[in-house]
Structure formats: C-alpha cells, structure tokens
Design a protein around this motif. Structure first.
Motif, PDB file in Angstrom:
ATOM      1  N   VAL A  29       0.899  -1.207   0.081  1.00 52.28           N
ATOM      2  CA  VAL A  29       0.142   0.027   0.075  1.00 52.28           C
ATOM      3  C   VAL A  29       0.647   1.208  -0.024  1.00 52.28           C
ATOM      4  O   VAL A  29       0.669   2.295  -0.767  1.00 52.28           O
ATOM      5  CB  VAL A  29      -1.117   0.064   1.334  1.00 52.28           C
ATOM      6  N   ALA A  30       1.965   1.349   0.963  1.00 56.25           N
ATOM      7  CA  ALA A  30       2.894   2.340   0.841  1.00 56.25           C
ATOM      8  C   ALA A  30       3.465   2.743  -0.411  1.00 56.25           C
ATOM      9  O   ALA A  30       3.578   3.975  -0.846  1.00 56.25           O
ATOM     10  CB  ALA A  30       3.780   2.246   2.204  1.00 56.25           C
ATOM     11  N   ASN A  31       4.069   1.701  -0.880  1.00 55.11           N
ATOM     12  CA  ASN A  31       4.963   1.947  -2.331  1.00 55.11           C
ATOM     13  C   ASN A  31       4.079   2.041  -3.443  1.00 55.11           C
ATOM     14  O   ASN A  31       4.309   2.935  -4.185  1.00 55.11           O
ATOM     15  CB  ASN A  31       5.967   0.940  -2.231  1.00 55.11           C
ATOM     16  N   GLU A  32       2.808   1.278  -3.596  1.00 52.51           N
ATOM     17  CA  GLU A  32       2.121   1.263  -4.876  1.00 52.51           C
ATOM     18  C   GLU A  32       1.151   2.358  -4.854  1.00 52.51           C
ATOM     19  O   GLU A  32       0.603   2.791  -5.905  1.00 52.51           O
ATOM     20  CB  GLU A  32       1.544  -0.017  -5.303  1.00 52.51           C
ATOM     21  N   HIS A  33       0.895   2.726  -3.755  1.00 51.96           N
ATOM     22  CA  HIS A  33      -0.413   3.836  -3.695  1.00 51.96           C
ATOM     23  C   HIS A  33      -0.029   5.275  -2.851  1.00 51.96           C
ATOM     24  O   HIS A  33      -0.008   6.120  -3.449  1.00 51.96           O
ATOM     25  CB  HIS A  33      -1.697   3.031  -2.904  1.00 51.96           C
ATOM     26  N   VAL A  34       0.567   5.093  -1.736  1.00 52.69           N
ATOM     27  CA  VAL A  34       0.560   6.506  -0.920  1.00 52.69           C
ATOM     28  C   VAL A  34       1.882   7.044  -1.584  1.00 52.69           C
ATOM     29  O   VAL A  34       1.812   8.198  -1.880  1.00 52.69           O
ATOM     30  CB  VAL A  34       0.912   6.066   0.394  1.00 52.69           C
ATOM     31  N   LEU A  35       2.764   6.154  -1.832  1.00 53.46           N
ATOM     32  CA  LEU A  35       4.356   6.725  -2.481  1.00 53.46           C
ATOM     33  C   LEU A  35       3.878   7.436  -3.789  1.00 53.46           C
ATOM     34  O   LEU A  35       4.332   8.458  -4.256  1.00 53.46           O
ATOM     35  CB  LEU A  35       5.242   5.704  -2.611  1.00 53.46           C
ATOM     36  N   LYS A  36       3.103   6.479  -4.742  1.00 52.65           N
ATOM     37  CA  LYS A  36       2.780   6.967  -5.926  1.00 52.65           C
ATOM     38  C   LYS A  36       2.127   8.248  -5.730  1.00 52.65           C
ATOM     39  O   LYS A  36       2.302   9.174  -6.732  1.00 52.65           O
ATOM     40  CB  LYS A  36       2.093   6.041  -6.526  1.00 52.65           C
ATOM     41  N   ASP A  37       0.985   8.330  -5.173  1.00 46.51           N
ATOM     42  CA  ASP A  37       0.319   9.619  -5.169  1.00 46.51           C
ATOM     43  C   ASP A  37       1.195  10.913  -4.604  1.00 46.51           C
ATOM     44  O   ASP A  37       0.861  11.667  -5.177  1.00 46.51           O
ATOM     45  CB  ASP A  37      -0.797   9.237  -3.945  1.00 46.51           C
ATOM     46  N   LEU A  38       1.979  10.433  -3.478  1.00 45.94           N
ATOM     47  CA  LEU A  38       2.668  11.801  -3.150  1.00 45.94           C
ATOM     48  C   LEU A  38       3.750  12.082  -4.189  1.00 45.94           C
ATOM     49  O   LEU A  38       3.974  13.219  -4.494  1.00 45.94           O
ATOM     50  CB  LEU A  38       3.515  11.353  -1.711  1.00 45.94           C
ATOM     51  N   ARG A  39       4.354  11.161  -4.904  1.00 43.08           N
ATOM     52  CA  ARG A  39       5.205  11.519  -5.950  1.00 43.08           C
ATOM     53  C   ARG A  39       4.698  12.286  -7.181  1.00 43.08           C
ATOM     54  O   ARG A  39       5.209  13.361  -7.312  1.00 43.08           O
ATOM     55  CB  ARG A  39       5.666  10.219  -6.447  1.00 43.08           C
ATOM     56  N   LYS A  45       1.447  20.564  -5.555  1.00 48.34           N
ATOM     57  CA  LYS A  45       0.932  21.064  -4.215  1.00 48.34           C
ATOM     58  C   LYS A  45       1.964  22.055  -3.721  1.00 48.34           C
ATOM     59  O   LYS A  45       1.481  23.244  -3.100  1.00 48.34           O
ATOM     60  CB  LYS A  45       0.586  20.109  -3.339  1.00 48.34           C
ATOM     61  N   ILE A  46       3.439  21.860  -3.543  1.00 46.66           N
ATOM     62  CA  ILE A  46       4.193  22.800  -2.902  1.00 46.66           C
ATOM     63  C   ILE A  46       4.319  24.165  -3.295  1.00 46.66           C
ATOM     64  O   ILE A  46       3.913  25.461  -2.821  1.00 46.66           O
ATOM     65  CB  ILE A  46       5.518  22.085  -3.026  1.00 46.66           C
ATOM     66  N   VAL A  47       4.166  24.157  -4.847  1.00 50.47           N
ATOM     67  CA  VAL A  47       3.800  25.352  -5.401  1.00 50.47           C
ATOM     68  C   VAL A  47       2.546  25.994  -5.188  1.00 50.47           C
ATOM     69  O   VAL A  47       2.562  27.351  -5.019  1.00 50.47           O
ATOM     70  CB  VAL A  47       4.156  25.323  -7.038  1.00 50.47           C
ATOM     71  N   ALA A  48       1.501  25.228  -5.320  1.00 48.31           N
ATOM     72  CA  ALA A  48       0.324  25.755  -5.285  1.00 48.31           C
ATOM     73  C   ALA A  48      -0.143  26.588  -3.945  1.00 48.31           C
ATOM     74  O   ALA A  48      -0.887  27.586  -3.623  1.00 48.31           O
ATOM     75  CB  ALA A  48      -0.790  24.715  -5.561  1.00 48.31           C
ATOM     76  N   LEU A  49       0.499  25.944  -2.936  1.00 52.86           N
ATOM     77  CA  LEU A  49       0.525  26.347  -1.480  1.00 52.86           C
ATOM     78  C   LEU A  49       1.167  27.621  -1.129  1.00 52.86           C
ATOM     79  O   LEU A  49       1.318  27.961  -0.102  1.00 52.86           O
ATOM     80  CB  LEU A  49       0.733  25.400  -0.473  1.00 52.86           C
ATOM     81  N   GLY A  50       2.057  27.913  -2.251  1.00 53.54           N
ATOM     82  CA  GLY A  50       3.004  29.170  -2.016  1.00 53.54           C
ATOM     83  C   GLY A  50       3.949  28.729  -1.018  1.00 53.54           C
ATOM     84  O   GLY A  50       4.810  29.525  -0.358  1.00 53.54           O
ATOM     85  N   LEU A  51       4.579  27.689  -1.253  1.00 55.45           N
ATOM     86  CA  LEU A  51       5.568  27.058  -0.303  1.00 55.45           C
ATOM     87  C   LEU A  51       7.020  26.877  -1.171  1.00 55.45           C
ATOM     88  O   LEU A  51       8.135  26.460  -0.622  1.00 55.45           O
ATOM     89  CB  LEU A  51       5.255  25.539   0.429  1.00 55.45           C
ATOM     90  N   GLN A 190       4.680  18.492   5.940  1.00 54.54           N
ATOM     91  CA  GLN A 190       3.647  18.270   6.620  1.00 54.54           C
ATOM     92  C   GLN A 190       2.312  18.960   5.951  1.00 54.54           C
ATOM     93  O   GLN A 190       1.144  18.519   5.904  1.00 54.54           O
ATOM     94  CB  GLN A 190       3.462  18.775   8.075  1.00 54.54           C
ATOM     95  N   GLU A 191       2.323  20.433   5.810  1.00 53.58           N
ATOM     96  CA  GLU A 191       1.573  21.119   5.170  1.00 53.58           C
ATOM     97  C   GLU A 191       1.104  20.467   4.054  1.00 53.58           C
ATOM     98  O   GLU A 191      -0.484  20.444   3.482  1.00 53.58           O
ATOM     99  CB  GLU A 191       1.763  22.648   5.078  1.00 53.58           C
ATOM    100  N   THR A 192       1.859  20.051   3.136  1.00 54.59           N
ATOM    101  CA  THR A 192       1.556  19.788   1.882  1.00 54.59           C
ATOM    102  C   THR A 192       1.008  18.405   1.836  1.00 54.59           C
ATOM    103  O   THR A 192      -0.203  18.285   1.134  1.00 54.59           O
ATOM    104  CB  THR A 192       3.015  19.658   0.963  1.00 54.59           C
ATOM    105  N   ILE A 193       1.293  17.455   2.504  1.00 54.22           N
ATOM    106  CA  ILE A 193       0.966  15.997   2.883  1.00 54.22           C
ATOM    107  C   ILE A 193      -0.815  16.478   3.513  1.00 54.22           C
ATOM    108  O   ILE A 193      -1.481  15.771   2.883  1.00 54.22           O
ATOM    109  CB  ILE A 193       1.663  15.395   3.740  1.00 54.22           C
ATOM    110  N   ASP A 194      -0.909  16.865   4.297  1.00 53.21           N
ATOM    111  CA  ASP A 194      -2.119  17.470   5.018  1.00 53.21           C
ATOM    112  C   ASP A 194      -3.115  17.873   3.793  1.00 53.21           C
ATOM    113  O   ASP A 194      -4.223  17.311   3.726  1.00 53.21           O
ATOM    114  CB  ASP A 194      -2.090  18.507   6.061  1.00 53.21           C
ATOM    115  N   SER A 195      -2.855  18.536   2.891  1.00 55.04           N
ATOM    116  CA  SER A 195      -3.607  18.977   1.617  1.00 55.04           C
ATOM    117  C   SER A 195      -3.951  17.906   0.660  1.00 55.04           C
ATOM    118  O   SER A 195      -4.891  17.997  -0.155  1.00 55.04           O
ATOM    119  CB  SER A 195      -2.825  20.130   0.842  1.00 55.04           C
TER     120      SER A 195
END
Length: 213
Positions: A29-39, A45-51, A190-195
């Motif tokens: 789950v971590a590598n095929e879904h969570v990691l894929k989604d975050l990648r 998202k980092i750019v969109a949040l102004g970070l 943390q801010e980006t993951i929360d979003s």
C-alpha cells in the motif's frame, strides 16, 4: 466485508514481523499507492500552497533565510514499514522514507546583519519517519504525520552578497544550517501532505493481500 477484513488483520498480527502478511500488505500500500500519490502530487502542491519559493524562514534572532527555492524538486525514493500497531479504529504504521532533491536548493541566508547567497547541492534525507493512520475497514489513509525529518547535503556554497568569495564553513555551521533546512522542510512537507489527504485505498488489492498473501 469490513468485519471479516478486521478479524483477518488481528489474526495476521500474531505472526512475526519479518513474515507478517499485514506488514507486507502495508508495504505494498505504501509503495504502490501512498508513495505514488505523493510523488505525483507533492511538487505541484508545494507550488500551489505558496511554499516554493519560501519568502522568509527564521530560525533565531541571528539566523534566517529568504527566497528559498527548489523545495518543489523533492522526489521520494522509497517507503518501508518499520512498525505496525492496531486499535479498534486505526491501523498505525511507521514508515521509513528516503528521498532527495533533483536540483540544488538556493536562497539568501542572513547570519546577523551579513547576507550570503546559498546553494545546497546533493540534498537528501538523512532520516525521515512518517506515522500513517489507516482505516482499513473503510480503506482510507486518514492522516500522515511527519514524525522526524533530517536532511543533509553533499555541498553547500555560501558567498557574501555582491562578492565572489566562497565562505568556508565549520562543522558547527554545517550542522546549524542542516538543522534550519530540516526544520522548515518538515513544516513544508506536513502542510503539503495534509492538503492531499485522505488517500483512498483500492479494495480489490487490499482484499487479495489479506486472503491470498
């Protein structure tokens, strides 16, 4: 279905961690879904949040950074489950994460009243641990907390603003600047993951992993 899955999970926890199908499931789950989604979503998202760029990062009265650019170039390499615990409502997994920046991180650092143009090359994780809370009855990742995060870099160049002279850094200076980077990147992460939460898990794959490990 949900009650059957939950009963299966408690039964699986009786096996050793090394051969535990639940740990294997969560690694999948971590590598095929969570990691894929975050990648796929972290940089945007980092750019969109102004970070990226970060306008101001203050560590203390005499140490701050401005216009920090390059955090959007983060790339997560892997996730590995290092521990799992169960409650009536949650499955809690601690994940060891490895990642790096695909391009240098730049900014202007002020030590006291003196400004330095900074460029960090070869930035990578020294230690990164995430705590994920999953609702396996409803097949969703509810939260991901950045428990610890330390970065290191292969090379840091500092030049006095307006000059070409490279400032030599002591070991203590390097530790201080790595700490400054790690602390702020942890906040950005943390801010980006929360979003991006919650993350929905695929039921067929979870069911197959539990009943046909």
């Amino acid at each position: 279905m949900a009650l059957i899955l939950l009963s299966a999970y408690f039964a699986l926890m009786a096996s050793t961690a090394a051969a535990n199908p639940l740990v294997e499931l969560l690694n999948t789950v971590a590598n095929e879904h969570v990691l894929k989604d975050l990648r796929e979503n972290l940089p945007e998202k980092i750019v969109a949040l102004g970070l990226d760029p970060l306008q101001s990062v203050k560590a203390s009265k005499d140490l701050k950074a401005e216009n920090v650019e390059g955090l959007k170039n983060v790339e997560l390499d892997s996730m590995d489950v290092i521990s799992v615990s169960l409650s009536d409502t949650d499955t809690v997994a601690e994940l060891n994460v490895k990642g790096h920046m695909t391009a240098p991180v730049t900014g202007r650092i002020y030590m006291g009243s003196t400004g330095y143009d900074a460029e960090a090359k070869g930035v990578r994780t020294k230690e990164a641990v995430l705590t994920a809370r999953l609702d396996l009855q409803n097949l969703v990742v509810k939260s991901i907390a950045v428990k610890s995060l330390e970065f290191e870099y292969e090379e840091l160049n500092l030049k006095v603003v307006g000059e070409d002279t490279v400032l030599p850094l002591s070991a203590a200076d390097n530790v201080m600047l790595e700490s400054l980077m790690s602390s702020k990147v942890k906040d950005v992460g943390q801010e980006t993951i929360d979003s991006l939460l919650p993350i929905t898990l695929p039921e067929p794959e979870v069911e197959r992993a539990v009943f046909f490990p």
